[in-house]
Design a protein around this motif. Structure first.
Motif, mmCIF file in Angstrom:
data_model
loop_
_atom_site.group_PDB
_atom_site.id
_atom_site.type_symbol
_atom_site.label_atom_id
_atom_site.label_comp_id
_atom_site.label_asym_id
_atom_site.label_seq_id
_atom_site.Cartn_x
_atom_site.Cartn_y
_atom_site.Cartn_z
ATOM 1 N N TRP A 161 50.882 46.289 81.878
ATOM 2 C CA TRP A 161 49.698 45.466 81.603
ATOM 3 C C TRP A 161 48.776 46.202 80.628
ATOM 4 N N LEU A 196 53.147 31.369 90.701
ATOM 5 C CA LEU A 196 54.203 32.388 90.839
ATOM 6 C C LEU A 196 55.106 32.029 92.016
ATOM 7 N N TRP A 253 54.073 43.740 96.031
ATOM 8 C CA TRP A 253 54.762 42.463 95.900
ATOM 9 C C TRP A 253 56.167 42.621 95.310
ATOM 10 N N ASN A 313 42.020 34.938 90.159
ATOM 11 C CA ASN A 313 42.432 35.865 89.094
ATOM 12 C C ASN A 313 42.350 35.106 87.786
ATOM 13 N N HIS A 353 45.620 36.018 101.854
ATOM 14 C CA HIS A 353 46.142 36.817 100.748
ATOM 15 C C HIS A 353 47.667 36.744 100.829
ATOM 16 N N PHE A 405 48.910 51.636 92.982
ATOM 17 C CA PHE A 405 47.567 51.228 92.554
ATOM 18 C C PHE A 405 46.465 51.986 93.296
HETATM 19 C C1 PNW Z 1 46.961 40.834 92.458
HETATM 20 N N1 PNW Z 1 50.941 38.445 87.878
HETATM 21 O O1 PNW Z 1 48.273 40.400 92.280
HETATM 22 C C2 PNW Z 1 46.790 40.777 93.959
HETATM 23 O O2 PNW Z 1 45.640 40.149 94.444
HETATM 24 C C3 PNW Z 1 47.054 42.078 94.629
HETATM 25 O O3 PNW Z 1 47.533 41.812 95.922
HETATM 26 C C4 PNW Z 1 47.997 42.901 93.781
HETATM 27 O O4 PNW Z 1 48.463 44.031 94.450
HETATM 28 C C5 PNW Z 1 47.254 43.237 92.508
HETATM 29 O O5 PNW Z 1 46.816 42.062 91.844
HETATM 30 C C6 PNW Z 1 48.046 44.068 91.521
HETATM 31 O O6 PNW Z 1 49.164 43.354 91.072
HETATM 32 C C7 PNW Z 1 48.867 39.954 91.135
HETATM 33 O O7 PNW Z 1 52.183 38.603 87.831
HETATM 34 C C8 PNW Z 1 50.245 40.066 91.083
HETATM 35 O O8 PNW Z 1 50.304 37.845 86.994
HETATM 36 C C9 PNW Z 1 50.940 39.564 90.002
HETATM 37 C C10 PNW Z 1 50.241 38.957 88.988
HETATM 38 C C11 PNW Z 1 48.845 38.845 89.039
HETATM 39 C C12 PNW Z 1 48.169 39.342 90.125
#
Ligand code: PNW
Length: 483
Positions: A355, A178, A437, A226, A126, A445
């Motif tokens: 979002w 990203l 992040w 994702n 991860h 969250f």
């Molecule tokens: C996911 N985007 O992250 C991750 O798997 C998690 O660690 C994170 O905390 C969670 O979703 C919420 O963000 C993303 O910018 C981070 O598209 C950024 C993006 C998508 C997923």
């Protein structure tokens, strides 16, 4: 086709898995303890402007030291499974020899979970790549895939007897695009086609590790992707339709097709045909035999879904979504070769991430996976929402918005199950507030609130709601749910 989220009472299958998810760098802290060495996120978060407020995962929620109490709280909140990730630089510092002290943490975690009847769901990667490997090219270096296999073996040797479910990667789209094209995530490289090269090596790492662990007796293997649901702004406008096809290709099918069909989508190859890596077409990194490794059969598909995207091929100013919401750092488009594509706002309600709240997208995504790909048991390995949660005067955290969000997304899942889609579980992102992040500690969250001064955990009202749901498997008609 639109989908209307049902109201009224819905009942989930009695063996439905009610999980909560976290990730190592987002919660553990203890970055220099017991032999751990830096990952790309330690390095990236130290770059001024890379993460909001200069936040880093140095302490995070100190889970490394509070693990037994956190597991007790998971049990109290009714989780029947816990999805966590293992930190590569803890287990193999500097991607070198195995570090028993680092492995011991996960050994204790797994025993603690099992003693409380919580099924461990393990993610190997991860996003916390050892910095040493990034210094040698990171995911643009093919060798990283082989080093990942070494690491996977050491974790499996230690925990293979007790962990039923093994997933290789979390969201390789984020790691690749990203991390190496947009530069919005670690390692922060903005190198265009490097995202595609990284994606290929991540897929290769997944396939090689899947083969290796299968040979060692693992029988529930998979990964978490994702995925998005791209809807053209104007379904009658060929420019918008083409834009939506491109995003579907570069977000979804570029991973789904190699893994589940053994080939890259022809249209993605065409859209990216001009993109080069070290002066050669990027596809030169794809070697004979790679796709048969990458398409090694898996047993479960993890789906992470937060929102879909409205997509246009016309210039727009009212854009939402990736990159648009990042305050400090110029983030390039992760959609290499399709940089002209824009993401107009639909005007739907949004979470604190900006979002869109779009449960019907989740329903359509699950139906589409069922229709378009070889059928596998699906687990929602992440969905959830950030809101501006605060501890109230009564000492409680009231988060009716999160309850409404989860209620709607779960109804969308239930509707898909009723249509025959084999969805077996749901992992709420996230068990507790954590290091989000590029957004640091600003975005919450969690089902459990964390006070970042005291590190005190307070279950939010959504946590109590989720615990009831895990116990009963029943969503009551909206309006009946007490916050
Ligand atoms: C996911 N985007 O992250 C991750 O798997 C998690 O660690 C994170 O905390 C969670 O979703 C919420 O963000 C993303 O910018 C981070 O598209 C950024 C993006 C998508 C997923």
């Amino acid at each position: 086709a639109t989908y209307v989220v049902p109201t009224g009472e819905v009942r989930f299958p009695s063996d439905f898995v009610w999980g909560m998810a976290t990730a190592s760098y987002q919660i553990e802290g203890a970055v220099a303890e017991d032999g751990r060495t830096p990952s790309i996120w330690d390095t990236f978060s130290a770059i001024p402007g890379a993460v909001i407020n200069g936040d880093t995962g140095e302490v995070a929620v100190d889970h490394y030291h509070r693990m037994p109490a956190d597991v007790a709280l998971l049990a109290e909140l009714g989780a029947t499974s816990y999805r966590f990730s293992v930190s590569w630089p803890r287990v193999r510092p500097d991607a070198g020899e195995v570090n028993p002290a680092g492995l011991a943490f996960y050994d204790r975690l797994v025993d603690e979970l099992l003693s409380r009847g919580i099924a461990p769901w393990l993610t190997l990667y991860h996003w916390d790549l050892p910095q040493t490997l990034e210094d040698a090219g990171g995911w643009t270096n093919r060798d990283t895939a082989h080093r990942f296999v070494d690491y996977a073996i050491s974790v499996h040797e230690a925990l293979g007897d007790r962990v039923p479910t093994w997933t290789t990667l979390n969201e390789p789209w984020c790691s690749a695009f990203l991390g190496y094209s947009a530069g919005h995530h670690a390692p922060g490289r903005q190198e265009g086609a490097a995202g595609l090269v990284a994606a290929h090596h991540l897929l290769l790492a997944h396939g090689l590790a899947t083969q290796e662990l299968r040979g060692r007796g693992a029988d529930r293997l998979g990964l978490s992707l994702n995925l998005t649901v791209p809807d053209p702004s104007d379904p009658a406008d060929p420019v918008d339709v083409d834009a939506a096809r491109r995003i579907d290709g570069l977000h979804n099918r570029v991973f789904l097709d190699p893994i589940l069909r053994g080939s890259y989508p022809a249209d993605v190859l065409e859209d990216t045909a001009d993109l080069t890596w070290h002066g050669r077409p990027w596809t030169d990194v794809v070697r004979d035999g790679d796709l048969s490794v990458i398409s090694t059969p898996i047993d479960v598909l993890g789906v992470n879904y937060y929102h879909g995207d409205e997509v246009s091929g016309h210039p727009r100013t009212d854009v939402t979504g990736i990159g648009a919401d990042h305050p400090d750092r110029v983030s390039l488009s992760p959609f290499v070769g399709s940089e002209h594509v824009t993401f107009p706002s639909r005007g739907l309600p949004v979470t604190a991430m900006g979002w869109e709240i779009q449960p019907d997208g989740l329903h359509r995504l699950l139906r589409r996976l069922h229709d378009d790909y070889p059928r596998l048991p699906i687990y929602l390995t992440e969905t959830g929402a950030a809101f501006d949660d605060r501890v109230g005067d009564d000492g409680e955290v009231h988060d009716p918005d999160r309850i409404a969000f989860l209620d709607a997304y779960l109804r969308a899942v239930h509707g898909a199950i009723e249509k025959g889609v084999d969805v077996r579980g749901f992992y709420q992102w996230s068990f507790c507030d954590n290091f989000e992040w590029a957004f640091g500690y600003l975005k919450r969250f969690g089902l459990v609130h964390v006070d970042y001064d005291t590190l005190v955990r307070t279950p939010k009202s959504s946590a109590r709601w989720y615990a009831d749901l895990a116990r009963t498997g029943v969503l009551s008609p909206p309006g009946v749910v007490e916050d």
